[in-house]
Motif scaffolding. Structure first.
Motif, PDB file in Angstrom:
ATOM      1  N   UNK A 109      52.346  53.224  38.928  1.00  0.00           N
ATOM      2  CA  UNK A 109      51.889  51.828  39.000  1.00  0.00           C
ATOM      3  C   UNK A 109      51.540  51.456  40.444  1.00  0.00           C
ATOM      4  N   UNK A 110      52.390  51.863  41.371  1.00  0.00           N
ATOM      5  CA  UNK A 110      52.162  51.561  42.780  1.00  0.00           C
ATOM      6  C   UNK A 110      50.914  52.253  43.320  1.00  0.00           C
ATOM      7  N   UNK A 111      50.635  53.443  42.779  1.00  0.00           N
ATOM      8  CA  UNK A 111      49.517  54.234  43.299  1.00  0.00           C
ATOM      9  C   UNK A 111      48.222  54.032  42.506  1.00  0.00           C
ATOM     10  N   UNK A 112      48.182  52.991  41.665  1.00  0.00           N
ATOM     11  CA  UNK A 112      46.938  52.701  40.950  1.00  0.00           C
ATOM     12  C   UNK A 112      45.817  52.398  41.934  1.00  0.00           C
ATOM     13  N   UNK A 113      44.612  52.759  41.537  1.00  0.00           N
ATOM     14  CA  UNK A 113      43.457  52.534  42.405  1.00  0.00           C
ATOM     15  C   UNK A 113      43.258  51.044  42.650  1.00  0.00           C
ATOM     16  N   UNK A 114      43.085  50.643  43.910  1.00  0.00           N
ATOM     17  CA  UNK A 114      42.809  49.231  44.202  1.00  0.00           C
ATOM     18  C   UNK A 114      41.370  48.884  43.846  1.00  0.00           C
ATOM     19  N   UNK A 115      41.160  47.660  43.405  1.00  0.00           N
ATOM     20  CA  UNK A 115      39.806  47.185  43.130  1.00  0.00           C
ATOM     21  C   UNK A 115      39.354  46.353  44.329  1.00  0.00           C
ATOM     22  N   UNK A 116      38.869  47.045  45.354  1.00  0.00           N
ATOM     23  CA  UNK A 116      38.492  46.378  46.606  1.00  0.00           C
ATOM     24  C   UNK A 116      37.097  45.773  46.509  1.00  0.00           C
ATOM     25  N   UNK A 117      36.867  44.762  47.317  1.00  0.00           N
ATOM     26  CA  UNK A 117      35.528  44.184  47.428  1.00  0.00           C
ATOM     27  C   UNK A 117      35.202  43.120  46.411  1.00  0.00           C
ATOM     28  N   UNK A 118      36.165  42.728  45.581  1.00  0.00           N
ATOM     29  CA  UNK A 118      35.911  41.712  44.545  1.00  0.00           C
ATOM     30  C   UNK A 118      36.458  40.353  44.968  1.00  0.00           C
ATOM     31  N   UNK A 119      35.755  39.314  44.546  1.00  0.00           N
ATOM     32  CA  UNK A 119      36.324  37.967  44.590  1.00  0.00           C
ATOM     33  C   UNK A 119      36.994  37.778  43.234  1.00  0.00           C
ATOM     34  N   UNK A 120      38.302  37.587  43.262  1.00  0.00           N
ATOM     35  CA  UNK A 120      39.092  37.648  42.030  1.00  0.00           C
ATOM     36  C   UNK A 120      39.678  36.281  41.668  1.00  0.00           C
ATOM     37  N   UNK A 121      39.552  35.954  40.390  1.00  0.00           N
ATOM     38  CA  UNK A 121      40.228  34.772  39.856  1.00  0.00           C
ATOM     39  C   UNK A 121      41.470  35.258  39.113  1.00  0.00           C
ATOM     40  N   UNK A 122      42.623  34.769  39.530  1.00  0.00           N
ATOM     41  CA  UNK A 122      43.867  35.109  38.851  1.00  0.00           C
ATOM     42  C   UNK A 122      44.262  34.004  37.898  1.00  0.00           C
ATOM     43  N   UNK A 123      44.549  34.374  36.641  1.00  0.00           N
ATOM     44  CA  UNK A 123      44.954  33.386  35.639  1.00  0.00           C
ATOM     45  C   UNK A 123      46.368  33.705  35.153  1.00  0.00           C
ATOM     46  N   UNK A 124      47.259  32.748  35.311  1.00  0.00           N
ATOM     47  CA  UNK A 124      48.634  32.873  34.830  1.00  0.00           C
ATOM     48  C   UNK A 124      48.753  31.996  33.584  1.00  0.00           C
ATOM     49  N   UNK A 125      48.581  32.594  32.391  1.00  0.00           N
ATOM     50  CA  UNK A 125      48.490  31.810  31.148  1.00  0.00           C
ATOM     51  C   UNK A 125      49.758  31.013  30.836  1.00  0.00           C
ATOM     52  N   UNK A 126      49.572  29.930  30.085  1.00  0.00           N
ATOM     53  CA  UNK A 126      50.696  29.127  29.629  1.00  0.00           C
ATOM     54  C   UNK A 126      50.230  28.140  28.575  1.00  0.00           C
ATOM     55  N   UNK A 127      51.152  27.637  27.773  1.00  0.00           N
ATOM     56  CA  UNK A 127      50.808  26.659  26.734  1.00  0.00           C
ATOM     57  C   UNK A 127      50.985  25.229  27.260  1.00  0.00           C
TER      58      UNK A 127
END
Length: 728
Positions: free
Chosen positions: A307-325
């Motif tokens: 998990x720690x060594x997963x490939x990074x997705x560099x160069x993206x503008x990222x929207x993070x969504x933390x779902x909830x009701x």
């Protein structure tokens, strides 16, 4: 003696040369870190890997503790005046702590036992006489009369005391315990019954009058049984064939035609039932638990490493969504460097009006900041959020992909002291969305901020020895961080503290120096950091990178101690340090390095082959992230619904977790599918880790769908070239 042959013993145990063991032990004892030894002392150790060095270190600690205990036991027995040459030799030959404690048992200071009381009454000579089993014309009751005294007033009392002494003597026999222990491991079973009056728990329903041989019990089942027992739902006991067990002891004690057969048989039965079996039952249960915990920790560690060594997705503008009701879906946008651009809350599970407003809001954010990747947390309301995002992408033909991110630990990080220090201006809920966005840009840099056991890629991690788990996971993080390397001018203190030679205090001092003096321009500048002296510098320097440094080698894994050699190598190839920053010349250098005879070059420069090879590798790719070789995480634009999934469908998914019994795969819906270990390969699979790793992207065949129980069965071995048409 083991004390005089530690090197030979460990070399044989680990299947390594004594020269390797000697060198590694010397380096460890000198205070060098494992990552440093593995990377920069290959010539000395013969290229021992990180895992080998950690294994050696663990076994070295065990052997040294064993030797210490041997000496303590010998001193104790000598003080009692009971040491013999044979006993001393037996203690010296022991290679396991359990065997050592078995030998020491008769000499160990015990609580006041029945046998001790009988000895105090002067009945030990009677017990020894009976154990000799010499022919006598007298009845045992008459012989016992000779041992009466003020404290022993009848033959029955004398014989009862003698029986207690004999029972303890039998119980204290190292040979008897070893033989019976071996027998129980091969033949005994665990018997489990469920308390029907206890709260029903589906996880324990299978243990209704359940019995299984201990030699076949898998680790995950042992931990499940232990959990049920701790909750008072299950009652567990070790069962064995009593007659066979007693027969084993009898062979050690009873002589042929013994005149005291009946008396000794009763003493043997008493020793077995009252002393030996309860002790061995505790020991076996403890060993089963210890082995299961070790396996669970190993699985967790292996999953965490991947998990720690997963490939990074560099160069993206990222929207993070933390779902909830109820509280809505928390949103944060970060640029390619992880800096927060904007944040907010979307209400996508509420009324149609709220949903429509959230859709427009999300669309505006995506267009304003040119978001090209969305990271959706996999917790509560994840499915509804994914459906909302997928519909928006398709409806407006957006050049955006999304992926489902394991959000385990995001809430732990959000409320942590570290998060408050890093993101003081943001609410705790928004910090979670920021973490979900950042962890796909650079999984390693973000995940090191979270307590490892909160990341959730293991089995029964809350049921194992927490200290051992923490130590193992810390070692995994240390190995991963040092393998990848860290950019000195952007790394957080949470990341820096895992670099070899740097502790939490020094990491904070590096950040403080950076804040006060600006970016580092050379590795040597580290020596100006408070409490980072020459020793720490030697350990850490090679793992720290400086993009745009004055010396180009500062942006490579080449250690400063090897800079002169690196310059010699460049000169031999017709290049200079400055050429490392010239793309055209770097391409020429790479081509020339491919033709180099490493052995000849090492000999010519009077350098180690391993060191020369590592320098050549580093020169071909300055500043390169080793994770670039790994496949990028799987991204999506369309959502798949449970009703779309039919038995026989081929799905594409990402391995999320690995356990002893199978592999959980994210196939793009709310429920992860399970590949049972039997469905991983047509060949026998000892453990799923031998076949797949966390983060692997697989094509899998759906073999069962149970909508009621929310379960999907998958197969890897049944995927063939002929049926390899993938749904997602």
């Amino acid at each position: 003696m083991l004390e005089q042959n530690i090197t030979a013993y460990l070399a044989n145990l680990l299947k390594l040369k004594t020269s390797q063991i000697n060198a590694a032990i010397k380096l460890i004892d000198e205070g060098n870190t494992i990552p440093f030894i593995a990377r920069y002392r290959k010539e000395a150790t013969g290229d021992m890997k990180d895992e080998q060095l950690r294994d050696l270190n663990d076994k070295l600690i065990y052997v040294r503790n064993l030797i210490k205990r041997q000496n303590e036991i010998k001193n104790s027995i000598e003080e009692q005046g009971k040491m013999t040459p044979e006993l001393s030799l037996a203690i010296d030959k022991v290679e396991k702590l359990q065997e050592l404690e078995d030998i020491y048992l008769p000499y160990k200071q015990k609580k006041r036992t029945r046998a001790m009381i009988a000895k105090e009454k002067g009945l030990e000579p009677l017990a020894q006489f009976i154990l000799k089993q010499e022919d006598s014309s007298e009845k045992l009751e008459d012989i016992a009369l000779k041992y009466l005294n003020d404290e022993v007033t009848s033959s029955d009392e004398a014989l009862a005391g003698a029986s207690d002494i004999i029972a303890e003597t039998i119980s204290d026999s190292a040979d008897i315990r070893a033989k019976l222990r071996q027998h129980l491991w091969q033949t005994s079973s665990l018997s489990i019954t469920r308390d029907k009056e206890a709260d029903s728990d589906e996880a324990f329903l299978m243990y209704e009058d359940y019995t299984e041989p201990i030699k076949h019990l898998p680790s995950h089942r042992i931990l499940a049984i232990n959990r049920g027992e701790s909750k008072d739902i299950l009652k567990v006991k070790l069962i064995s064939d009593i007659d066979k067990d007693i027969a084993i002891i009898t062979k050690f004690i009873l002589k042929q035609n013994s005149p005291y057969k009946e008396f000794l048989t009763n003493a043997i039965i008493d020793a077995y039932k009252r002393l030996i079996f309860p002790a061995l039952e505790r020991e076996i249960r403890n060993q089963l638990t210890e082995t299961a915990q070790t396996q669970a920790i190993h699985v967790f560690a292996s999953n965490l490493k991947q998990l720690l060594l997963q490939a990074p997705l560099a160069g993206y503008t990222v929207m993070g969504l933390d779902p909830g009701y109820r509280t809505g879906c928390k949103m944060a946008i970060v640029d390619a460097t992880g800096q927060v651009l904007d944040h907010g809350v979307l209400y996508i599970t509420m009324s149609d009006d709220a949903k429509a407003k959230s859709a427009q809001k999300l669309l505006d954010y995506i267009r304003k900041y040119k978001v090209n990747l969305i990271s959706i947390g996999n917790g509560t309301a994840s499915y509804e959020t994914e459906e909302f995002v997928a519909n928006l992408i398709n409806e407006h033909k957006l050049p955006v992909h999304y992926l489902i991110t394991n959000e385990a630990g995001a809430s732990v990080y959000s409320a942590s002291k570290l998060a408050v220090e890093e993101l003081p201006e943001y609410d705790v809920t928004i910090r979670g969305a920021i973490s979900i966005a950042r962890r796909i840009q650079d999984p390693l840099a973000e995940l090191v901020k979270i307590e490892p056991k909160a990341i959730g890629v293991g089995q029964y991690q809350h049921d194992v020895n927490q200290k051992e788990l923490a130590n193992t996971l810390d070692a995994v993080i240390e190995a991963a961080v040092n393998h990848v390397g860290v950019e000195l001018n952007t790394a957080s203190a949470a990341l820096l503290k895992h670099i070899a030679g740097i502790n939490a205090t020094v990491a904070k001092n590096i950040i403080k120096y950076r804040d006060e003096h600006g970016i580092f321009t050379s590795r040597k500048e580290l020596l100006k950091v408070s409490r980072l002296g020459p020793t720490a510098y030697t350990q850490c320097a090679g793992f720290l990178r400086i993009n745009g440094a004055t010396c180009p080698l500062d942006n490579t894994p080449v250690h400063p101690e090897s800079y002169p050699l690196a310059e010699q190598i460049l000169a031999e190839l017709g290049f200079s340090l400055e050429d490392l920053t010239d793309k055209n010349k770097l391409d020429l250098l790479k081509a020339k390095i491919k033709l180099v005879d490493i052995d000849k070059l090492a000999t010519k420069l009077n350098a180690g082959v391993f060191t020369v090879k590592d320098i050549l590798d580093a020169l071909t790719k300055p500043g390169r992230d080793p994770r670039e070789d790994l496949p990028a995480p799987l991204t999506r634009q369309n959502i798949i619904k449970l009703e779309d999934i039919k038995v026989g469908t081929i799905m594409r998914g990402t391995v999320r977790n690995i356990t002893d019994f199978g592999v959980f795969v994210d196939i793009g819906i709310k429920t992860a599918g399970l590949i049972h270990i039997s469905e991983l390969s047509n060949k026998h699979v000892k453990h799923p880790l031998d076949v797949v790793s966390v983060g692997d992207i697989l094509n899998v065949l759906v073999i069962s769908v149970d909508a009621k129980r929310n379960r999907i069965g998958l197969s890897l071995k049944q995927v063939t070239k002929e049926n390899n048409n993938v749904l997602a």
